[in-house]
Enzyme design. Structure first.
Site, PDB file in Angstrom:
ATOM      1  NE  ARG A   1       7.245  20.027   3.882  1.00 48.56           N
ATOM      2  CZ  ARG A   1       7.249  19.629   5.164  1.00 48.56           C
ATOM      3  NH1 ARG A   1       6.703  20.385   6.094  1.00 48.56           N
ATOM      4  NH2 ARG A   1       7.819  18.495   5.493  1.00 48.56           N
TER       5      ARG A   1
ATOM      6  CB  SER B   1       9.026  14.928   1.113  1.00 51.27           C
ATOM      7  OG  SER B   1       9.184  14.406   2.396  1.00 51.27           O
TER       8      SER B   1
ATOM      9  CD  GLU C   1       8.376  19.210   0.622  1.00 52.84           C
ATOM     10  OE1 GLU C   1       9.599  19.076   0.434  1.00 52.84           O
ATOM     11  OE2 GLU C   1       7.816  18.882   1.668  1.00 52.84           O
TER      12      GLU C   1
HETATM   13  N1  EPU Z   1       5.358   5.230   4.813  1.00 50.16           N
HETATM   14  C1  EPU Z   1       5.190   4.193   3.913  1.00 50.16           C
HETATM   15  N2  EPU Z   1       6.242   3.876   3.085  1.00 50.16           N
HETATM   16  C2  EPU Z   1       7.428   4.523   3.165  1.00 50.16           C
HETATM   17  C3  EPU Z   1       7.603   5.571   4.093  1.00 50.16           C
HETATM   18  C4  EPU Z   1       6.534   5.901   4.909  1.00 50.16           C
HETATM   19  O1  EPU Z   1       4.130   3.602   3.816  1.00 50.16           O
HETATM   20  O2  EPU Z   1       8.331   4.189   2.375  1.00 50.16           O
HETATM   21  C5  EPU Z   1       4.205   5.585   5.653  1.00 50.16           C
HETATM   22  C6  EPU Z   1       4.313   5.051   7.040  1.00 50.16           C
HETATM   23  O3  EPU Z   1       3.049   4.562   7.424  1.00 50.16           O
HETATM   24  C7  EPU Z   1       4.655   6.249   7.882  1.00 50.16           C
HETATM   25  C8  EPU Z   1       4.014   7.384   7.106  1.00 50.16           C
HETATM   26  O4  EPU Z   1       4.115   6.984   5.740  1.00 50.16           O
HETATM   27  O5  EPU Z   1       4.128   6.147   9.148  1.00 50.16           O
HETATM   28  C9  EPU Z   1       4.679   8.717   7.300  1.00 50.16           C
HETATM   29  O6  EPU Z   1       6.078   8.629   7.005  1.00 50.16           O
HETATM   30  P1  EPU Z   1       7.128   9.635   7.647  1.00 50.16           P
HETATM   31  O7  EPU Z   1       7.002   9.624   9.128  1.00 50.16           O
HETATM   32  O8  EPU Z   1       8.475   9.351   7.082  1.00 50.16           O
HETATM   33  O9  EPU Z   1       6.610  11.061   7.182  1.00 50.16           O
HETATM   34  P2  EPU Z   1       6.196  11.637   5.758  1.00 50.16           P
HETATM   35  O10 EPU Z   1       4.764  12.055   5.857  1.00 50.16           O
HETATM   36  O11 EPU Z   1       6.543  10.713   4.658  1.00 50.16           O
HETATM   37  C10 EPU Z   1       6.762  14.093   6.403  1.00 50.16           C
HETATM   38  C11 EPU Z   1       7.507  15.229   5.789  1.00 50.16           C
HETATM   39  C12 EPU Z   1       9.009  15.049   5.971  1.00 50.16           C
HETATM   40  C13 EPU Z   1       9.303  14.970   7.467  1.00 50.16           C
HETATM   41  C14 EPU Z   1       8.512  13.807   8.067  1.00 50.16           C
HETATM   42  C15 EPU Z   1       8.647  13.757   9.566  1.00 50.16           C
HETATM   43  C16 EPU Z   1       6.132  16.000   3.934  1.00 50.16           C
HETATM   44  C17 EPU Z   1       5.958  16.068   2.460  1.00 50.16           C
HETATM   45  N3  EPU Z   1       7.199  15.323   4.376  1.00 50.16           N
HETATM   46  O12 EPU Z   1       7.125  12.917   5.662  1.00 50.16           O
HETATM   47  O13 EPU Z   1       9.649  16.195   5.433  1.00 50.16           O
HETATM   48  O14 EPU Z   1      10.683  14.783   7.708  1.00 50.16           O
HETATM   49  O15 EPU Z   1       7.105  13.982   7.769  1.00 50.16           O
HETATM   50  O16 EPU Z   1       7.893  14.773  10.127  1.00 50.16           O
HETATM   51  O17 EPU Z   1       5.323  16.573   4.687  1.00 50.16           O
HETATM   52  C18 EPU Z   1      10.630  17.048   3.434  1.00 50.16           C
HETATM   53  O18 EPU Z   1       9.702  17.874   3.430  1.00 50.16           O
HETATM   54  O19 EPU Z   1      11.514  17.053   2.563  1.00 50.16           O
HETATM   55  C19 EPU Z   1      10.663  16.048   4.476  1.00 50.16           C
HETATM   56  C20 EPU Z   1      11.581  15.066   4.505  1.00 50.16           C
END
Ligand code: EPU
Length: 351
Positions: free
Chosen positions: A172, A246, A343
């Site tokens: 990012r 995010s 972000e």
């Molecule tokens: N989780 C929770 N609670 C929630 C949602 C998620 O505990 O409400 C935990 C779960 O354990 C899950 C983990 O968080 O396994 C990761 O969640 P997710 O797969 O949705 O990924 P993220 O780390 O929250 C990142 C990116 C997203 C991208 C997804 C998929 C960042 C800041 N965000 O989210 O990017 O779509 O991975 O690769 O790195 C964005 O940048 O705007 C964005 C949406």
């Protein structure tokens, strides 16, 4: 509201930006410049108002929060060409103008049998914004496909071409984010492949493909479809509920701190960091543990489907959303000793 036209651009004074940010918060700019031809940039940056360091270059407005009005001029590139520059049957070089909508571009590449961007389907925003925060999703970052970024250098008043290796890409992050007032990205050139190597490592993609009835090796378009289905389920549609994806970056912490946290919270998700001695934590998980999911302060809230997404239920101001974000970060700091950072770009405020 006064509007004036020049060759390759249109200028509006005291312009509303409500429809130009996906949070849908109220904001204005003293001057909005919409450029339909990048050849107009040297002339435009000849004007003192645009040369000022507070000029904001706006893409799809999907990764910023207006905590107040734009302090200076706002420039939006409305250029929308896509061109196949080279194709040797194995890989192809494709150039897309900064103003092309990112998801439209991903669909164009898939329609032309080109792989590499399928995991990045349905990300809001424009092609020009993609390298700025090195967009990433489902185990892939855009830097892996970017070959060259074409830009207008505001400090020298010239057009430049930067190789991906000169863009300081990281999670990012990029040169364009580190030096925000220097480059206006005008186009991006991508090296894409005619041979598809699926990247299915991210949790959920293989399950989704199975649910779609895909057996054996998937096609690139099927992986994109799986990603689209997951995103639609987890992330609110900004045209229905204002948001900027995010709101916080996943924090990267020393491995020792991560291991200590894991010992106390065995269910905590943990990812590899930038090197052996760092780990990436899940900001969503940390926020969720603090009980914020679905929380609402007036019209500023946290999505009920994903703890990392702040939402505008209607009339929230940028300040309302920022105040909520600060309370969330303070609670994560107090409970886990981890600092989380926004972000999106904050306009009119410092974190
Ligand atoms: N989780 C929770 N609670 C929630 C949602 C998620 O505990 O409400 C935990 C779960 O354990 C899950 C983990 O968080 O396994 C990761 O969640 P997710 O797969 O949705 O990924 P993220 O780390 O929250 C990142 C990116 C997203 C991208 C997804 C998929 C960042 C800041 N965000 O989210 O990017 O779509 O991975 O690769 O790195 C964005 O940048 O705007 C964005 C949406």
């Amino acid at each position: 509201m006064n509007t004036a036209h020049g060759h390759g651009y249109r200028i509006t004074e005291n312009a509303r930006l409500d429809a130009r940010n996906t949070f849908g918060v109220r904001a204005r700019a003293p001057m909005l410049v919409e450029a339909t031809d990048t050849a107009a940039l040297p002339e435009l940056f000849g004007y003192a108002m645009l040369r000022a360091p507070d000029t904001l270059v706006l893409g799809g407005g999907s990764n910023l929060l207006f905590a107040g009005d734009a302090p200076g001029a706002v420039l939006a590139l409305e250029t929308r060409q896509i061109a196949l520059l080279e194709d040797d049957g194995h890989t192809a070089l494709v150039r897309a103008d900064a103003g092309v909508a990112w998801h439209d571009f991903v669909l164009w590449t898939l329609g032309h049998g080109l792989a590499g961007l399928e995991n990045l389907a349905l990300i809001p925003g424009t092609v020009g914004a993609a390298p700025i925060q090195n967009i990433g999703a489902y185990g892939v970052e855009v830097r892996e496909s970017v070959q060259t970024v074409a830009a207008f250098d505001r400090t020298t008043g010239t057009f430049v071409r930067l190789a991906a290796s000169d863009c300081a890409f990281a999670y990012r992050d990029s040169l364009f984010k580190q030096v925000p007032d220097r480059y206006v990205v005008t186009a991006v050139e991508f090296r894409l492949s005619r041979t598809f190597q699926p990247r299915l490592g991210y949790a959920g993609i293989e399950d989704e493909l199975r649910a779609m009835g895909v057996e054996g090796a998937p096609r690139a378009a099927q992986v994109a479809e799986a990603v689209i289905r997951i995103r639609r389920r987890k992330l609110p549609d900004p045209t229905v509920l204002g948001n900027a994806g995010s709101f916080f970056k996943n924090p990267i912490v020393p491995a020792t701190q991560a291991e200590a946290l894991l010992a106390g919270h065995p269910g905590m998700p943990l990812f590899r960091g930038a090197g052996d001695d760092t780990r990436k934590l899940s900001a969503a998980w940390l926020i969720d543990q603090c009980g914020w999911k679905g929380h609402r302060d007036g019209d500023a809230g946290v999505s009920a489907d994903h703890a990392l997404v702040l939402v505008n239920h209607g009339q929230a101001s940028g300040q309302d959303l920022l105040a909520l974000a600060r309370r969330i970060a303070a609670s994560v700091q107090a409970r886990f000793g981890v600092a989380i950072e926004p972000e999106p770009r904050l306009v009119g405020a410092r974190w």
